[in-house]
Design an enzyme around this catalytic site. Sequence first.
Site, mmCIF file in Angstrom:
data_model
loop_
_atom_site.group_PDB
_atom_site.id
_atom_site.type_symbol
_atom_site.label_atom_id
_atom_site.label_comp_id
_atom_site.label_asym_id
_atom_site.label_seq_id
_atom_site.Cartn_x
_atom_site.Cartn_y
_atom_site.Cartn_z
ATOM 1 N N CYS A 2 49.361 35.093 43.250
ATOM 2 C CA CYS A 2 49.883 34.124 43.995
ATOM 3 C C CYS A 2 50.461 34.126 45.195
ATOM 4 C CB CYS A 2 50.838 33.366 43.031
ATOM 5 S SG CYS A 2 50.243 33.374 41.456
ATOM 6 N N ARG A 27 45.157 36.305 49.540
ATOM 7 C CA ARG A 27 45.594 37.024 48.285
ATOM 8 C C ARG A 27 44.795 36.687 47.053
ATOM 9 N NH1 ARG A 27 50.970 38.458 49.144
ATOM 10 N NH2 ARG A 27 51.296 38.164 46.735
ATOM 11 N N TRP A 76 47.115 31.766 41.113
ATOM 12 C CA TRP A 76 45.969 32.584 40.689
ATOM 13 C C TRP A 76 46.425 32.654 38.909
ATOM 14 C CZ3 TRP A 76 45.068 37.669 38.615
ATOM 15 C CH2 TRP A 76 43.643 38.123 38.761
ATOM 16 N N GLY A 103 54.378 35.744 39.368
ATOM 17 C CA GLY A 103 54.643 36.685 38.408
ATOM 18 C C GLY A 103 54.306 36.132 37.031
ATOM 19 N N HIS A 500 22.836 64.318 33.517
ATOM 20 C CA HIS A 500 23.531 64.455 31.975
ATOM 21 C C HIS A 500 23.488 63.068 31.647
ATOM 22 C CE1 HIS A 500 24.409 68.458 33.005
ATOM 23 N NE2 HIS A 500 24.994 68.477 33.787
ATOM 24 N N LYS A 599 44.080 40.133 47.051
ATOM 25 C CA LYS A 599 44.520 41.535 48.004
ATOM 26 C C LYS A 599 45.707 42.316 47.493
ATOM 27 C CE LYS A 599 43.922 43.538 51.978
ATOM 28 N NZ LYS A 599 42.883 44.388 51.905
HETATM 29 C C1 AGP Z 1 40.262 47.627 47.635
HETATM 30 O O1 AGP Z 1 38.863 47.097 48.348
HETATM 31 C C2 AGP Z 1 40.542 46.581 46.431
HETATM 32 N N1 AGP Z 1 40.557 45.452 46.838
HETATM 33 C C3 AGP Z 1 41.669 47.345 45.721
HETATM 34 O O2 AGP Z 1 40.921 48.252 44.907
HETATM 35 C C4 AGP Z 1 42.853 47.969 46.166
HETATM 36 O O3 AGP Z 1 42.575 49.095 46.944
HETATM 37 C C5 AGP Z 1 43.688 48.254 44.962
HETATM 38 O O4 AGP Z 1 44.257 47.172 44.473
HETATM 39 C C6 AGP Z 1 45.020 49.077 45.458
HETATM 40 O O5 AGP Z 1 45.913 48.268 46.417
HETATM 41 P P1 AGP Z 1 47.143 48.868 47.342
HETATM 42 O O6 AGP Z 1 46.380 49.885 48.137
HETATM 43 O O7 AGP Z 1 47.572 47.849 48.030
HETATM 44 O O8 AGP Z 1 47.841 49.451 46.296
#
Ligand code: AGP
Length: 604
Positions: A2, A27, A76, A103, A500, A599
């Site tokens: 959010c 986001r 969200w 949150g 494997h 994001k």
């Molecule tokens: C990356 O393309 C993703 N959107 C996601 O895996 C991201 O890297 C992960 O949420 C970690 O985010 P941060 O680097 O802001 O901690």
Amino acid sequence: MCGIVGYVGNREASAVLIEALKRLEYRGYDSSGIAVLTQSGEKNPLTVIKSPGQISTLEKKVKISGSHTGISHTRWATHGAPNEVNAHPHTDQENSIAVVHNGIIDNHLALKRELAEKGHVFRSKTDSEVIPHIIYEEYKANGNDLFDAVRRAVKKLRGSYAIIVLHRDHPDILVCAREKSPMVLGAGVNEGFIASDVTALLKYTNRFMFMDDGDIAKVTRNGIYIEGPSGEVAAHEWTQVDWSIEDAEKGGFRHFMIKEIFEQPRSLHQSQAGWRSEEDNIPRDLARAEMIRIIACGTSYHAGMVGKHLFERFTGSPTVVSMASEYRFADTTSDNPLMIFITQSGETLDTIMAAREARSRGLKTVAITNVVGSTITRETDITMYQRSGPEIGVAASKTFTSQLMMMYLFSAHMGYHKGYIKRDDYNSIKEHLRHTIRAVEGILNNTAPIKEMGEWFSRCENAFYLGRYINFPTALEGALKMKEISYIHSEGYPAGELKHGPLALLTDKTPIIALVASDHTYEKMLGNIGECSARGSPVIAIAPEGDAEVEKYTDRVLYYPNVDPLFSPIPISVVLQLLAYHAADHRGCSIDKPRNLAKSVTVE
Ligand code: AGP
């Protein structure tokens, strides 16, 4: 996750709030809403407008003038479907108080029961709706003091929150509070701002103050007052953020992601140039670490996996990498590692909680992040900035390659100060990095073959990415990029593991992306390509320029400019980002805002 915004000042608040919300679209969200106070002489000056879907839909509904104070939100969904009723802002039953919340309130059911006994009626299925109702009770019981009411109310909440509160009887005041959810205050001339991240406000100000957990703030057009968790006045410093509004716009590109892919020569250069000031702040005794543990999530975790090889190679110290969400629940070990937390946003809650856990165990902690003043910078002993500039596309691209840059530089710095590598080696690593940036430029100067391959790839439904040694994490990252933006099921695998089990899945419709580097893994990788070709799978090799051998094993090769193989994860990653981008674009996917993703992942 959010996004929240608050504004008080002389501008048309509804316009500022909608504009700022658009900057938070990246986001991820499913509905949005706004609450403003107008001085139109109506009985209730508090107007709330909400809408499921795009912010443009909300914008069409908002026909307000004369508003100077207000709050807005992109939701969200966590509790309750994404519809108008569940969208924020939420109000008390008299519509006197409006609240936006990021949150999760863990004890909302108990709180709702308590309030229902006092006659409160709830309209939504959200956890957030309890907040205005609690504030209403506290406001009535404690002399109509809004700040005090919010302070008392948040004491009853368990979970995570960043909230902004607007009251119809206080036209020039916003009160906000934070616990485990990001929140930043901004200042202009005779105006105050609140937001979940700085990109929302770049159009209006570059002066920010970052709130800490437990802080409550009163924001007016004349200034900001903050109290910490024990009621003490919290005097945080103002920070100048040097990102420009242009950095956060598309600048002629169709998507933020492709713009950010093309920005990589510059972002990598900024990371390397900025290292000079980072280096000065690293205490020399850090190099004495006998063991290193890197903690991160998603793409940042993949950067950490590359880092593991580099720290072991340049410092000789055993290095382990853990996913933040797992580390927190692992058994305590008796070792004393240097803890490195990688998070581009600096707000990933799993990583922050892992940092807290590490600190509580008395471990030395380092953060590598892109966002100045983000939460992780206050949860760790030392912060290093990667300086990639703002990244708006949900899929990490330039922030990943900058994280890799930081891994090379930090590990080589540690190795040199430990005496494990020589000054000449350290200098030579830096020279290789400069050469690698030129290689990235080379890739971006001729993307046509990758685009063509991406369009072919867009018809597939399953794929394997194979890598070995330092390019196994590159394979994981390439597959993550493909799956998150194109929705093609892609798995990264260590090439030697395929036999494997997963070989059983290969068909002539399962392409293999094989990452080739001219290091000690080269021959084995060619063998793996042969294994896959023999089973009829189309193999696309990503190989260094001038490698004629690989064409004997597959006729589909995408070449990257020659670099020392130890540095190949950077150029290979750029090829894989472009491949994913063009596959997703050809499929018509929502590249900058993939479904279900956000994001900044601020929930656990
Ligand atoms: C990356 O393309 C993703 N959107 C996601 O895996 C991201 O890297 C992960 O949420 C970690 O985010 P941060 O680097 O802001 O901690």
